[in-house]
Design an enzyme around this catalytic site. Structure first.
Site, short mmCIF file in Angstrom:
data_model
loop_
_atom_site.label_atom_id
_atom_site.label_comp_id
_atom_site.label_asym_id
_atom_site.label_seq_id
_atom_site.Cartn_x
_atom_site.Cartn_y
_atom_site.Cartn_z
N ARG A 1 0.84 -1.20 0.00
CA ARG A 1 0.00 0.00 0.00
C ARG A 1 0.87 1.25 0.00
O ARG A 1 1.84 1.34 0.75
CB ARG A 1 -0.93 0.02 1.22
N ARG B 1 2.83 1.16 10.23
CA ARG B 1 2.25 1.52 8.93
C ARG B 1 3.34 1.44 7.87
O ARG B 1 4.19 2.31 7.77
CB ARG B 1 1.66 2.93 8.98
N GLU C 1 -5.23 -1.05 16.01
CA GLU C 1 -5.95 -2.03 15.18
C GLU C 1 -5.01 -3.13 14.69
O GLU C 1 -3.92 -2.86 14.21
CB GLU C 1 -6.57 -1.32 13.98
N SER D 1 -9.58 -5.97 11.00
CA SER D 1 -10.93 -5.46 10.74
C SER D 1 -11.76 -6.60 10.19
O SER D 1 -11.32 -7.28 9.24
CB SER D 1 -10.91 -4.31 9.72
N ARG E 1 2.00 -6.56 12.78
CA ARG E 1 1.44 -5.96 13.99
C ARG E 1 1.33 -6.99 15.11
O ARG E 1 1.44 -6.63 16.29
CB ARG E 1 0.09 -5.31 13.69
#
Length: 419
Positions: free
Chosen positions: A259, A274, A346, A349, A388
């Site tokens: 990304r 990130r 987070e 999701s 993560r």
């Protein structure tokens, strides 16, 4: 793709979407009016055609007059059909930019501060010392190297080395093993993806700036780097009609993910939170519409199972209407505790997209033999983000001397109990 019948519901996402909804409604109203007009002109053309057939003298003035009128009507139909095609393409293009409508159970809200905490699992680990963050721990143990990653790739990349690399590989295998034992079929998909597949799951056209893609002289030769395994897994059944007896279909896959983080300038620049390239295990479901919200709770439980077996303290948030992802109708975020940041972050999701993706990718099922095919509902969740998860283990399992204990569930995979 949003069902046009739900335009009113999508306004719950906030005032930012109103202009888009109004633009679609205006274009759709023009399309409907033109369709009605075309139907009337086609009827006149058919009547004129029938009238000409009833005239015996094909050289008469009446026949010539009707022939000229028919030509004019045919020209009007041809021009109207061309304009109608433009309006239909324009309406579809606007629909591709409209997000999904929130489910009725999603709380209203403008942003993450209005998300609702629905559960908390475990206790915050306590320390007799000031806990370090994963950067200091990983660099100190020689398992994370950000400087060498930057030399070859720039910012937002990490080299994981030695026991850290083995821990990452063990997490990958552990997560896939847990999901397959819970009924998911393991898949190893491509990570170079065509534009239509990215459109099918909602990454394009709206979020093209956040995607990495290859350069190509022709659009048909262009590839996007997989942003999440959700994309190839969902597109496994693109343009298919599934048998009702096969549902639910459940897949799990590991992929590297890519990304650009175009909208994240200046955010989470420290460490692995990130990244431009990261690793993730994904779970995806294709289900009947009437079961999809029960299936969402089960999928959420499958993602939570990973955290529980690893003994990681976390909480679950129900996202409000203003914080939902573009394609989602309802989302739970699993947020793991990071002592080094003194914050929950987070790690997964879990979302129900209802028929939003199925409409875009043309994925249907036949409820019973002879019945009309309906769109399936699709769901997906991170099960989990591997980087993560590594961060959470480093921070929650740290000792005062800077070493990290390995969760019991991973020891059979790592063959060591401390990093």
């Amino acid at each position: 793709m949003l069902d046009p019948e739900r335009l009113g519901d999508v306004l719950r996402r906030g005032p930012a979407v109103k202009e888009q909804v109004d633009a679609f409604r205006a274009l759709d109203a023009e399309r409907r009016a033109l369709q009605h007009q075309l139907d009337a002109v086609r009827s006149q053309r058919n009547a004129a055609n029938d009238g000409m057939a009833r005239i015996a003298d094909k050289k008469s003035d009446d026949f010539a007059r009707m022939r000229d009128g028919l030509r004019a009507l045919s020209t009007e139909v041809k021009e109207g059909e061309a304009r109608l095609a433009e309006l239909e393409a324009g309406a579809r293009a606007k629909l591709l930019y409209l997000p999904n409508a929130p489910h009725a159970s999603v709380p209203d809200g403008a942003g993450e501060q209005e998300n609702r905490i629905v559960s908390v699992w475990g206790e915050k680990p306590t320390f007799a010392f000031a806990p370090k963050d994963h950067v200091d721990l990983g660099v100190g143990r020689g398992i994370l190297d950000f400087e060498r990653a930057a030399k070859m790739s720039g910012a937002r990349f990490t080299v994981v080395m030695g026991k850290g690399a083995k821990l990452m590989r063990s997490l990958l295998a552990f997560m896939l093993d847990v999901h397959t034992e819970r009924g998911y079929t393991e898949v190893w998909p491509p990570v170079l993806i065509k534009r239509h597949a990215m459109e099918g799951t909602g990454q394009l056209p709206k979020f093209e700036d956040d995607a990495f893609k290859t350069s190509a002289a022709r659009p048909e030769d262009e590839y996007f780097l997989c942003p999440t395994a959700e994309v190839p897994l969902t597109n496994l059944h693109r343009e298919e009609i599934l048998e009702a007896s096969a549902l639910p279909i459940r897949y799990t896959a590991y992929t590297a993910c890519f990304r650009a983080e175009a909208g994240a300038y200046g955010k989470d620049t420290r460490g692995m939170i990130r990244q431009h390239q990261f690793d993730k295990v994904e779970v995806v479901k294709f289900v009947r519409p009437e079961t999809s919200y029960a299936e969402l709770e089960l999928l959420r439980g499958d993602a939570e199972e990973i955290l529980r077996r690893l003994g990681l303290h976390y909480r679950v948030s129900l996202l409000c209407s203003g914080d939902l992802g573009f394609s989602s109708a309802k989302t739970y975020d699993l947020e793991v505790w990071l002592p080094g940041q003194d914050a929950f972050r987070e790690i997964s999701s879990c979302s129900n997209f209802e028929d939003f993706q199925a409409r875009r990718a043309m994925i249907r099922y036949r409820p019973a033999p002879g019945e009309k095919a309906r769109h399936v509902h699709t769901l997906n969740g991170s099960g989990l983000a591997i980087g993560r998860t590594l961060v959470a283990i480093l921070e929650q399992y740290q000792d005062e001397d800077g070493t990290i204990r390995v969760p019991d569930a991973l020891v059979p995979y790592t063959r060591f109990d401390r990093v």
